[in-house]
Design a protein around this motif. Sequence first.
Motif, PDB file in Angstrom:
ATOM      1  N   ASN A 253      66.377  27.552 166.246  1.00 44.96           N
ATOM      2  CA  ASN A 253      65.576  27.451 167.193  1.00 44.96           C
ATOM      3  C   ASN A 253      65.462  26.194 167.649  1.00 44.96           C
ATOM      4  O   ASN A 253      65.538  25.416 168.760  1.00 44.96           O
ATOM      5  CB  ASN A 253      64.363  28.366 167.318  1.00 44.96           C
ATOM      6  CG  ASN A 253      63.870  28.498 169.009  1.00 44.96           C
ATOM      7  OD1 ASN A 253      64.674  28.504 169.909  1.00 44.96           O
ATOM      8  ND2 ASN A 253      62.584  28.651 169.036  1.00 44.96           N
ATOM      9  N   LYS A 254      65.026  25.368 166.328  1.00 50.21           N
ATOM     10  CA  LYS A 254      64.799  23.889 166.506  1.00 50.21           C
ATOM     11  C   LYS A 254      66.201  23.035 166.785  1.00 50.21           C
ATOM     12  O   LYS A 254      66.244  22.003 167.340  1.00 50.21           O
ATOM     13  CB  LYS A 254      63.810  23.377 165.520  1.00 50.21           C
ATOM     14  CG  LYS A 254      62.494  23.977 165.201  1.00 50.21           C
ATOM     15  CD  LYS A 254      61.883  23.507 163.867  1.00 50.21           C
ATOM     16  CE  LYS A 254      60.639  24.055 163.813  1.00 50.21           C
ATOM     17  NZ  LYS A 254      59.920  23.894 162.530  1.00 50.21           N
TER      18      LYS A 254
ATOM     19  N   ARG B 279      63.899  31.638 173.967  1.00 49.99           N
ATOM     20  CA  ARG B 279      65.013  31.007 174.636  1.00 49.99           C
ATOM     21  C   ARG B 279      65.070  31.417 176.402  1.00 49.99           C
ATOM     22  O   ARG B 279      66.024  31.949 176.736  1.00 49.99           O
ATOM     23  CB  ARG B 279      66.271  31.188 173.975  1.00 49.99           C
ATOM     24  CG  ARG B 279      66.436  31.264 172.559  1.00 49.99           C
ATOM     25  CD  ARG B 279      66.335  29.587 172.060  1.00 49.99           C
ATOM     26  NE  ARG B 279      67.271  28.978 172.309  1.00 49.99           N
ATOM     27  CZ  ARG B 279      67.508  27.949 171.707  1.00 49.99           C
ATOM     28  NH1 ARG B 279      66.553  27.476 170.995  1.00 49.99           N
ATOM     29  NH2 ARG B 279      68.525  27.029 172.311  1.00 49.99           N
TER      30      ARG B 279
ATOM     31  N   LYS C  79      68.229  22.957 170.883  1.00 45.96           N
ATOM     32  CA  LYS C  79      67.319  22.838 171.931  1.00 45.96           C
ATOM     33  C   LYS C  79      68.091  22.579 173.334  1.00 45.96           C
ATOM     34  O   LYS C  79      69.143  21.910 173.486  1.00 45.96           O
ATOM     35  CB  LYS C  79      66.575  21.427 171.711  1.00 45.96           C
ATOM     36  CG  LYS C  79      65.440  21.581 170.513  1.00 45.96           C
ATOM     37  CD  LYS C  79      64.348  22.607 171.196  1.00 45.96           C
ATOM     38  CE  LYS C  79      63.259  22.678 169.956  1.00 45.96           C
ATOM     39  NZ  LYS C  79      62.102  23.504 170.314  1.00 45.96           N
TER      40      LYS C  79
END
Length: 334
Positions: A289-290, A128, A293
């Motif tokens: 994480n997906k 990130r 975004k």
Amino acid sequence: MLEGINFLNKEFFWLFLLLPIAIVWYVFKHHKQTAELKISTINGFKITNSWLPKAKHGLFVLRLLALALIITALARPRTTDVSTKTKTTRGIDIVIAIDVSASMLAKDLLPNRLEALKKVASEFINSRPNDRIGIVEYAGEAYTKTPITSDKAIVLRALNDIKYNTTIEGGTAIGSGLATAVNRIKDSEAKSKVIILLTDGVNNSGFIDPKTAGELAAAYDIKVYTIGIGTNGMALSPIGILPNGNFQYGRVQVEIDEVLMKEIADITGGQYFRADNNKKLAEIYEEINKLEKTDVEEFKYYNYEEKYRPLVLLAFGLLLFEFLMRSTVFRSFN
């Protein structure tokens, strides 16, 4: 980044079909204009400059080269210098709330729950680069390990320093952990605010009801992803402390208040996940994480450099040279 030469008007390359036609025409015309004289011998003739008639064909070659250069120039050759600039248009602020109670030392994840979490969380933080991240740790009480920051080195160092200790009051105060995380992120100006709340037990300590903390998060438009960590059934967990200070381990029933975790996630628009092994824990962080975004705009700047001018000048030079040679050296052969 400099790209190769490209042609803007490729259709002009069809004009190259004129070159073989011009060659055929030249051969045919030369053949018709050449007079033939048959004699028995040329011993009585003095031949001078015998190379000039043959060299005259070179003038036609120069004209063909000039024509080829002009056609290529018409196709507009040019190079492109491409530069890019990225701009983060939608930053995300994330607080990771980590349960550091003694049960997090259970060995159903390897080497234990806490160390497995730290490894996966560090990979998540490194993935990130455009977000600000903070860390809250809690057991029977909660406190901020590091406020939200864009300095990933500080966050990773704080994460690595997290260990079980007896300084924090024992127990699992899920409400306090969540409320502290909300307090750290509620005033953020980021367009998206996220809390990742991880626990391996049930709320049995603290003065803040977890549902109330969840409602508080929803009021500040904070999305909460909850993770229950631990295998289903029995797990090798700390059950006491030996005289040497080390933990004594025994088989303990895993208890996670999944109903509460799901409710908190639903209230805030997040999701609940269950990690019962190292692989599943890594997959959960990959899924988050997906889901979250950061939008990044990429601007490309193109600088075009035209390459037709040298071709035109060279073609003009060849035609001028051909004209001068035809008007001087080869004048008598016109």
